[in-house]
Write a protein that holds these residues in place. Sequence first.
Motif, short mmCIF file in Angstrom:
data_model
loop_
_atom_site.label_atom_id
_atom_site.label_comp_id
_atom_site.label_asym_id
_atom_site.label_seq_id
_atom_site.Cartn_x
_atom_site.Cartn_y
_atom_site.Cartn_z
N MET A 159 0.96 -1.13 0.10
CA MET A 159 -0.02 0.11 -0.06
C MET A 159 0.76 1.13 -0.03
N THR A 160 2.02 1.18 0.72
CA THR A 160 2.91 2.17 0.33
C THR A 160 4.17 1.93 -0.55
N ARG A 161 4.28 0.67 -0.99
CA ARG A 161 5.45 0.20 -1.77
C ARG A 161 4.72 -0.02 -3.06
N LEU A 162 4.33 0.72 -3.98
CA LEU A 162 3.61 0.39 -5.28
C LEU A 162 4.43 -0.12 -6.23
N ASP A 163 5.91 -0.36 -6.07
CA ASP A 163 6.78 -0.88 -7.24
C ASP A 163 6.56 -2.33 -6.80
N LEU A 164 5.98 -2.87 -5.69
CA LEU A 164 5.73 -4.31 -5.44
C LEU A 164 4.57 -5.02 -5.99
N LEU A 165 3.66 -4.12 -6.45
CA LEU A 165 2.38 -4.65 -6.85
C LEU A 165 2.21 -5.63 -7.80
N TYR A 166 3.15 -5.61 -9.00
CA TYR A 166 3.12 -6.83 -9.80
C TYR A 166 3.56 -8.03 -9.27
N TYR A 167 4.76 -8.01 -8.70
CA TYR A 167 5.22 -9.06 -7.84
C TYR A 167 3.94 -9.91 -6.89
N ILE A 168 3.41 -9.00 -6.09
CA ILE A 168 2.38 -9.80 -5.24
C ILE A 168 1.29 -10.24 -5.90
N SER A 169 0.99 -9.53 -7.19
CA SER A 169 -0.29 -10.15 -8.02
C SER A 169 0.21 -11.46 -8.83
N VAL A 170 1.64 -11.68 -9.05
CA VAL A 170 1.86 -12.97 -9.63
C VAL A 170 2.14 -14.01 -8.37
N LEU A 171 2.57 -13.46 -7.23
CA LEU A 171 2.67 -14.42 -6.30
C LEU A 171 1.28 -15.03 -5.71
N ALA A 172 0.45 -14.17 -5.71
CA ALA A 172 -0.90 -14.51 -5.57
C ALA A 172 -1.64 -15.69 -5.91
N HIS A 199 17.21 -5.55 -0.96
CA HIS A 199 18.04 -4.58 -1.57
C HIS A 199 17.32 -3.12 -1.58
N VAL A 200 16.11 -3.07 -1.71
CA VAL A 200 15.20 -1.74 -1.80
C VAL A 200 14.38 -1.62 -0.44
N SER A 201 14.56 -2.60 0.50
CA SER A 201 13.90 -2.16 1.56
C SER A 201 13.87 -0.48 2.42
N GLY A 202 15.01 0.26 1.72
CA GLY A 202 15.00 1.43 2.19
C GLY A 202 14.27 2.47 1.66
N PHE A 203 13.49 2.06 0.41
CA PHE A 203 12.50 2.95 -0.25
C PHE A 203 11.32 3.30 0.41
N ARG A 204 11.01 4.47 0.39
CA ARG A 204 9.70 5.24 1.05
C ARG A 204 9.09 6.07 -0.12
N GLN A 205 7.84 5.99 0.01
CA GLN A 205 6.95 6.98 -0.76
C GLN A 205 6.88 8.37 -0.28
N VAL A 206 7.07 9.39 -1.25
CA VAL A 206 7.39 10.85 -0.88
C VAL A 206 6.31 11.45 -1.19
N LEU A 242 -2.86 8.43 -6.16
CA LEU A 242 -3.92 7.75 -5.42
C LEU A 242 -4.36 6.39 -5.22
N LYS A 243 -4.10 5.82 -6.41
CA LYS A 243 -4.40 4.08 -6.59
C LYS A 243 -3.47 3.64 -7.64
N ALA A 244 -3.14 2.50 -7.21
CA ALA A 244 -2.42 1.72 -8.27
C ALA A 244 -2.60 0.29 -8.24
N TRP A 245 -2.25 -0.57 -9.56
CA TRP A 245 -3.07 -1.84 -9.70
C TRP A 245 -2.00 -3.00 -10.72
N SER A 246 -2.12 -3.92 -10.50
CA SER A 246 -1.43 -4.68 -11.49
C SER A 246 -2.24 -6.03 -11.39
#
Length: 318
Positions: free
Chosen positions: A176-189, A212-219, A261-265
């Motif tokens: 919900m705060t790491r939109l760059d992970l949405l594709y991976y979660i959609s595939v893993l689901a 490697h990217v755990s320090g990323f934050r949404q700004v 506001l919203k993202a999806w994969s």
Amino acid sequence: MRLKKALYGLRVAAQKWQAHLGALLKKLGLTPCETEPCLYAGYHKGTWILVITYVDDLLLTGGSDEAIYAVIASLRSKLTVKITSDLSLSGSITFLGRQIHRRSDGALIFGMSNEYYSDIFAEFGMNVSISASSTPPSIRDLYDRAIEDEKLQRKLSGDAAKRFRSTLGKLSWLAMTRLDLLYYISVLARGQADPREVHERALRMVLRYLKHVSGFRQVIYPIDESELTFHCLVDASWGSEKSVDRKSISGGCVMLGHICLKAWSRLQQAVALSSAESELYAIVEGSKKRWGSVALSCVLSVGRSCWCPTCIVTLKLL
């Protein structure tokens, strides 16, 4: 039966509580959003106020501290309320596990704590022993290879399947705060109902990259009135995966200015016969998301003085 009622309440308890809280907020001039009923907005004492409710946790923001605390004082006259944090005082607050930090330039930084990431890695013993990977994982190739590899199709044990589902749930909450992970979660689901060896290997690949990217934050940077444009961006990959019978994947995001506001994969349900058809499905999906966010964006854009708000208060109803 009476004992269970006393311990667990009635089935309609949550609905009754939301109605009671909504009635109190309505008296203060705050009305629920049409598409996000847990978001209340309106003018109180001439100042625009936003209230997000999550059962007994509330987050308030607005044009001034005085107006926010006036709302809190009104709620205190009817409910037992505890103030858990104030962004204008401490510069950093936590709400529903998410950390919100205010930078010196006025930008707000959203993310999860380092402990949250550590708990995810600890499930697979990856805190120290496993090195991080800087390369985004290619789960598609692994899934395609699993079609002919019986080892990858082996079912996970009960404990391993439970661990897979638990970690997937934590990643979904993180996304919900790491939109760059949405594709991976959609595939893993895809492996949630029946986890197999291929799904766990894919999960480990994602976790190595996440390390490697755990320090990323949404700004979210301050935004002025001229930037409050509302648009939607979509894309689609046409028949790129063998493991799902060449179904395409739609992705996109709904933007208010530079604020997402919203993202999806999501996997398309029908098989597209051309790249144009897959793009058309993505456009339709984006249109639904866009119009579903119109009311929310209107609520947010009216309170223009709140972007980015420096006064945010979190409450706990006792």
